[in-house]
Design an enzyme around this catalytic site. Structure first.
Site, PDB file in Angstrom:
ATOM      1  N   HIS A   1       2.643   0.415   8.870  1.00 25.26           N
ATOM      2  CA  HIS A   1       2.647   2.121   8.274  1.00 25.26           C
ATOM      3  C   HIS A   1       4.076   2.642   8.332  1.00 25.26           C
ATOM      4  O   HIS A   1       4.953   1.808   7.979  1.00 25.26           O
ATOM      5  CB  HIS A   1       1.341   2.593   8.693  1.00 25.26           C
ATOM      6  CG  HIS A   1       1.119   3.887   7.773  1.00 25.26           C
ATOM      7  ND1 HIS A   1       1.483   4.252   6.696  1.00 25.26           N
ATOM      8  CD2 HIS A   1       0.358   4.664   8.368  1.00 25.26           C
ATOM      9  CE1 HIS A   1       0.710   5.219   6.335  1.00 25.26           C
ATOM     10  NE2 HIS A   1       0.124   5.703   7.102  1.00 25.26           N
ATOM     11  N   HIS A  32       2.596  -3.638  -0.370  1.00 23.69           N
ATOM     12  CA  HIS A  32       1.629  -2.378  -0.432  1.00 23.69           C
ATOM     13  C   HIS A  32       0.429  -2.668  -0.933  1.00 23.69           C
ATOM     14  O   HIS A  32       0.169  -3.488  -1.579  1.00 23.69           O
ATOM     15  CB  HIS A  32       2.378  -1.337  -1.381  1.00 23.69           C
ATOM     16  CG  HIS A  32       2.154  -0.096  -1.030  1.00 23.69           C
ATOM     17  ND1 HIS A  32       0.901   0.640  -1.488  1.00 23.69           N
ATOM     18  CD2 HIS A  32       2.622   1.015  -0.512  1.00 23.69           C
ATOM     19  CE1 HIS A  32       0.799   1.650  -0.999  1.00 23.69           C
ATOM     20  NE2 HIS A  32       1.788   1.949  -0.281  1.00 23.69           N
ATOM     21  N   ASP A  38       9.607   2.409   2.547  1.00 29.12           N
ATOM     22  CA  ASP A  38      10.141   2.290   3.688  1.00 29.12           C
ATOM     23  C   ASP A  38      11.509   1.537   3.510  1.00 29.12           C
ATOM     24  O   ASP A  38      12.361   0.979   4.507  1.00 29.12           O
ATOM     25  CB  ASP A  38       9.357   1.661   4.673  1.00 29.12           C
ATOM     26  CG  ASP A  38       8.196   2.604   5.220  1.00 29.12           C
ATOM     27  OD1 ASP A  38       6.984   2.323   4.962  1.00 29.12           O
ATOM     28  OD2 ASP A  38       8.707   3.837   5.358  1.00 29.12           O
TER      29      ASP A  38
END
Ligand code: SDX
Length: 428
Positions: free
Chosen positions: A269, A310, A367
């Site tokens: 995460h 994702h 990210d």
């Protein structure tokens, strides 16, 4: 096509049929409980580990279309918010449903400034950690500790009390972040500078030395503010689900944020931005990229291409697109190129044409590039997940308040499929 908006289910065990209404693209799993073999039967449940296909709530805060790569907050596309607003305006939007007027923004900013200080004892709390303590561990602990300084925060059903805690958390999370960093590098803590805006203040608390005032380059402040906007909320992600679960027991918001931050800390995460930098450093050079991709595809050691993939986006994460172009701007402003950016770009280029990634619809996520910007801002790698938590606090809090106001919600308590020994006696 029939006009009947329902499912007709036949239980082949009993030949009975059941009608389940389809509402907003869902069927109520509580409706399955009516499907029984006899009166003693508990009835059927839905089974959905990791909630891959379960809507846990109704929400009007954030809309994501994973196939189209769409992200909107209260109807506004993330691309427009990144270009035309500030993080505090987005935080207000998430909480209140509308972008603030100039007067509303002034009041909101003043409410946050009024809470922008930490109890003196929090200095000792932060200093009690080892210098090499991970700042996410410090943030999680500090948020829990902060709740003990504000016992009124437990009155979660009082709108005025909630709003004060929301201002306190938005105001104080960057202070905790900056002081955790300063503790790690052995520098004295810097207090917020009321003459600076929210994001510039964070940079001042991080970077100020002996000079009386630290004003970062306005374009750097803007770049970080855009990163805060991009990380503010993302509907029912793992950490928001945690915030809602803790909030559903009516715990105080500081404890709920501590739990949400703990969920965010995981490398799958919000900890992924830190993991991406370790991965890029491990690859080291562009020519090592093909072999690295081969190793990932071979699944050696269950390794993942961090910053890729994702649960919802099966297309390019719209935030990653904005961050990628932001990286170029930041490097231009700072007049320095990050050699890791070329490795990241080569990883993306190869992955986006490789069957393994294409078949699994794995694209760069939020990210993948963000850490490269933080590194250019000389933010240490272990602070990257904290950089995610600072703005996500406003998303967590907006979702938390929506949960408390939702008449359909009650304490979260899922069921299970029991697989253990049903009954036995102790033989002694
Ligand atoms: C965030 O939910 C949110 O909204 C989160 C977030 C937010 O703003 O809150 O967007 C922020 O957390 C972004 C994600 C950051 N995490 C990473 O970058 C870590 C690397 N990515 C993953 O591990 C993964 O993609 C997840 C965790 C993000 C999603 O995982 P899923 O949906 O559970 O998918 P999965 O693990 O079931 O994978 C499906 C397949 C598997 O292969 P097969 O078993 O079919 O052969 O895809 C493969 C996986 O092995 N796969 C990857 C991969 N991600 C999935 N293979 C290599 N590299 C990857 N990154």
């Amino acid at each position: 096509m029939s006009t009947k908006n329902s499912l007709t289910i036949t239980d082949n065990r009993t030949s009975k049929t059941y009608e389940l209404p389809i509402v907003d693209g869902t069927v109520s799993t509580m409706g399955l409980r009516a499907i029984k073999t006899d009166e003693k039967d508990f009835g059927l449940m839905g089974y959905d580990p990791a909630f891959m296909n379960t809507a846990s709530c109704r929400s009007s805060i954030t809309f994501i279309d994973g196939d189209e790569g769409i992200l909107r907050h209260r109807g506004y596309p993330i691309e427009q918010l990144a270009e035309k607003t500030t993080y505090l305006e987005v935080a207000y939007l998430l909480m209140n449903g509308e972008l603030p007027s100039a007067a509303e923004l002034e009041t909101f900013s003043a409410e946050i400034s009024a809470e922008s200080s930490l109890h003196e004892n929090m200095k000792g709390f932060i200093q009690s950690f080892l210098p090499n303590a991970h700042p996410m561990g410090m943030l999680i602990a500090a948020m829990g500790a902060l709740g003990t300084f504000y016992p009124d925060a437990k009155q979660v059903l009082d709108a005025k009390v909630r709003r004060r805690q929301i201002a306190r958390i938005i105001a104080q999370i960057p202070i905790i972040a900056a002081w955790s960093y300063r503790h790690g590098v052995g520098k004295p803590f810097v207090n917020p500078d009321p003459s600076l805006g929210y994001t510039a203040n964070f940079l001042s608390m991080m970077k100020r030395g002996s000079e009386p005032r630290y004003a970062a380059h306005p374009d750097i402040v803007k770049a970080l503010d855009v990163l805060f906007i991009l990380h503010a909320d993302h509907e029912q992600n793992c950490s928001t689900n945690t915030m809602r679960a803790i909030g559903s027991s009516q715990a105080d918001p500081f404890s709920a944020v501590a739990g949400a931050a703990a969920a965010l800390y995981g490398p799958l995460h919000g900890g992924a931005n830190e993991a991406v930098l370790h991965m890029l450093n491990e690859i080291g050079t562009i020519d090592a990229v093909p072999q690295f991709i081969k190793d990932i595809k071979a699944g050696s050691g269950g390794r993942r291409l961090m910053g890729f993939g994702h649960r919802v986006y099966k297309n390019y994460d719209p935030r990653a697109k904005v961050i990628k172009s932001l990286a170029d701007r930041v490097f231009d402003i700072l007049g320095k190129q990050n050699p890791l950016l070329q490795i990241a770009r080569e990883l993306e280029r190869i992955a986006l044409q490789d069957e393994y990634f294409v078949k699994r619809k794995l694209y760069p996520n939020v990210d993948f590039y963000s850490g490269l910007i933080y590194q250019a801002l000389e933010i240490p790698i272990d602070l990257f997940p904290v950089m995610f938590a600072i703005p996500r606090a406003s998303g967590w809090l907006a979702q938390w308040e929506e949960l408390l106001m939702d008449k359909e919600q009650k304490i979260a308590r899922p069921r299970q499929i029991y697989t253990g020994i049903m009954l036995r006696d102790i033989k002694r």
